[in-house]
Design an enzyme around this catalytic site. Structure first.
Site, short mmCIF file in Angstrom:
data_model
loop_
_atom_site.label_atom_id
_atom_site.label_comp_id
_atom_site.label_asym_id
_atom_site.label_seq_id
_atom_site.Cartn_x
_atom_site.Cartn_y
_atom_site.Cartn_z
N HIS A 36 14.68 -49.86 19.01
CA HIS A 36 13.85 -49.55 20.17
C HIS A 36 12.41 -49.91 19.84
CE1 HIS A 36 13.41 -46.04 17.56
NE2 HIS A 36 12.19 -45.95 18.09
N HIS A 120 6.13 -52.67 17.29
CA HIS A 120 7.07 -53.32 16.37
C HIS A 120 8.44 -52.66 16.53
CE1 HIS A 120 5.87 -49.72 14.15
NE2 HIS A 120 7.07 -49.80 13.59
#
EC number: 3.1.4.58
Length: 188
Positions: A36, A120
């Site tokens: 995620h 990220h």
């Protein structure tokens, strides 16, 4: 309940990222179902009233759908365990969405974050004593570029501590427009 707001990745994008695993031994690779892009960590929420305030705040989100791409590998260094990551290509719409989430959650009573937003996706964890090997992995995957992903909703997740990994459970999804309802199982 430990909560965070994130972009849930599409199955094809998760599969693409999973191909990067296994190319470095002795890494605690994150299961692809847990991939995620965290937009805002909330933390422990103990009362029903706090949960409702968070839900009401996130229900006010409004943005235009946009696409984002993953671009290049990296390493987030920590004292004992480093994290192998994939960077997100610079995206003003993503930055604006994260900023809106931050403002709405602060108004709802959530603590202000002390860290800047550095988008990220974490792929695995490795001992900080193996930075030379990690650097080679980053170099080998630094030209990675994903297919673009459409962003049309954000997800509120609960993080549950498991035996050796955390499990992330969807609590709610919030569409790009506050009056749009998301029907479970339907893709936008």
């Amino acid at each position: 309940m430990r909560l965070f707001v994130a972009l849930d990745l599409s199955a094809p994008l998760r599969d693409e990222l999973a191909l990067l695993r296994g190319s470095l031994p002795n890494v605690q690779w994150i299961p692809k179902d847990n991939y995620h892009l965290t937009l805002r960590f909330i933390g422990e929420v103990t009362s029903r009233a706090e949960q409702e305030e968070i839900d009401l705040a996130l229900g006010q989100l409004s943005w235009a759908p946009f696409e984002l791409s993953l671009l290049g590998a990296g390493l987030r260094e920590h004292t004992k365990t480093d994290t192998l990551i994939i960077h997100i290509e610079q995206n003003d719409a993503l930055t604006a969405l994260q900023s809106q989430i931050e403002k709405l959650l602060r108004r709802a009573g959530c603590d202000t974050l002390k860290k800047r937003f550095h988008p990220h996706i974490a792929l695995g964890h490795i001992s900080s004593t193996r930075r030379e090997e990690s650097a080679r992995w980053v170099q080998a995957h630094n030209l990675f570029r994903s297919t673009p992903m459409s962003v049309q909703h954000v997800t509120l997740f609960e993080s549950l501590k498991g035996f050796d990994q955390r499990t992330y459970v969807h609590q709610a999804e919030y569409a790009w427009h506050p009056n749009m309802t998301l029907v479970p199982g339907e893709e936008l």
